[in-house]
Design a protein around this motif. Structure first.
Motif, mmCIF file in Angstrom:
data_model
loop_
_atom_site.group_PDB
_atom_site.id
_atom_site.type_symbol
_atom_site.label_atom_id
_atom_site.label_comp_id
_atom_site.label_asym_id
_atom_site.label_seq_id
_atom_site.Cartn_x
_atom_site.Cartn_y
_atom_site.Cartn_z
ATOM 1 N N SER A 15 0.825 -1.207 0.000
ATOM 2 C CA SER A 15 0.000 0.000 0.000
ATOM 3 C C SER A 15 0.862 1.261 0.000
ATOM 4 O O SER A 15 0.534 2.252 -0.667
ATOM 5 N N PHE A 17 -2.641 3.646 -5.579
ATOM 6 C CA PHE A 17 -3.646 3.435 -4.536
ATOM 7 C C PHE A 17 -2.954 3.597 -3.196
ATOM 8 O O PHE A 17 -1.720 3.671 -3.129
ATOM 9 N N ASP A 43 -7.653 2.868 0.133
ATOM 10 C CA ASP A 43 -8.246 2.320 -1.098
ATOM 11 C C ASP A 43 -8.356 0.805 -1.015
ATOM 12 O O ASP A 43 -9.353 0.216 -1.457
ATOM 13 N N ARG A 95 -11.141 -0.009 1.494
ATOM 14 C CA ARG A 95 -12.431 0.336 0.900
ATOM 15 C C ARG A 95 -12.821 -0.675 -0.182
ATOM 16 O O ARG A 95 -13.980 -1.090 -0.284
ATOM 17 N N GLY A 96 -11.826 -1.093 -0.957
ATOM 18 C CA GLY A 96 -12.085 -2.054 -2.026
ATOM 19 C C GLY A 96 -12.574 -3.397 -1.508
ATOM 20 O O GLY A 96 -13.533 -3.961 -2.049
#
Length: 265
Positions: free
Chosen positions: A70, A79, A83, A86-87
């Motif tokens: 990340s 990202f 992200d 959330r994904g």
């Protein structure tokens, strides 16, 4: 500061060009993949040993891998950790309409579970307009070979490309063994052909495991554990009889192996 925020801050500091760690700063997406795979297997090992203290530590190591990716994604504007979270939240809600979807007056779900159908729809939406869609799209190349073989076979079975009973699957395993034997019987053995036939045999065995409702990867892991346990007992058996395993003949080793098997039945 919440623990996850602290972890993200630590990761960013490790990647700081001036104050960070040289090793962490030298890494990129591809270079940490082997570490990720190793950490995943160490999680599986801790679970199999039922060592919950080790599992806690190994899960932390695996989480760090996700945080590392990340951070790399954030640095390259692909990202960030939010992200990623959330994904997966969106995906879990989308794939469980029977849990998170609409309910009737009695609170019962109006939509039935359709995990594979929803995944197929997602793949169709992601598929490139250049390349034709395949039922095999999305079966990751980087999976362990046994797991990938299972997933390829399962995908094909969904469109009817599968034997309806286990008998022809067993016949196929026998056929592949015979083809290995035929290659070994050649005057000049072609190692590449032998490898190909052994691969076909392994693929057929995975198919047999699938038809029997057995996870081939898990079955082999347990077979490895059983073999290791027995071999260590063979070593102890030989030591108890004042024998050096490196000086034993094959018949002595086989005798010790059979003695261990008999004692553990």
């Amino acid at each position: 500061m919440a623990p996850i925020e602290q972890l993200l801050t630590i990761m960013a500091t490790l990647r700081d060009p001036d104050k960070g760690c040289d090793w962490d700063n030298a890494q990129h997406f591809a270079s940490i993949v082997p570490h990720t795979l190793e950490e995943a297997y160490e999680v599986a090992d801790a679970i199999e040993r039922e060592n919950w203290s080790d599992l806690k530590d190994e899960l932390g190591d695996l989480l760090f891998q996700i945080v590392f990716y990340s951070q790399l994604g954030r640095e390259e504007n692909h990202f960030d950790f939010e992200d990623v979270v959330r994904g997966i939240c969106d995906k879990l809600i989308r794939r469980h309409p029977h849990v998170f979807g609409p309910k009737d007056a009695q609170g019962k779900p109006l939509m039935a579970p359709d995990w594979e159908g929803i995944k197929a729809k997602e793949r169709a939406e992601k598929s490139s307009s250049v390349q034709p869609e395949s039922v095999l799209d999305g079966v990751t190349q980087g999976l362990p070979a046994l797991i990938r073989a299972y997933k390829l076979q399962k995908r094909c079975a969904r469109v009817g490309f599968d034997w309806p009973t286990v008998a022809p699957v067993i016949d196929k395993v026998r056929e592949e063994i015979e083809e290995v034997e035929q290659e070994l019987a050649q005057t000049s053995v072609n190692q590449a052909r032998v490898e190909e036939e052994v691969g076909d045999l392994l693929f057929a065995v995975v198919n047999l495991a699938r038809h029997l409702g057995t996870d081939a990867e898990q079955a082999l892991r347990r077979a490895n554990q059983k073999f290791e346990s027995r071999f260590r007992k063979v070593e102890n058996h030989l030591r108890d009889n004042e024998k050096n395993i490196q000086q034993c003949q094959l018949d002595e080793l086989e005798s010790a192996w059979q003695a261990v098997k008999k004692a553990n039945k």
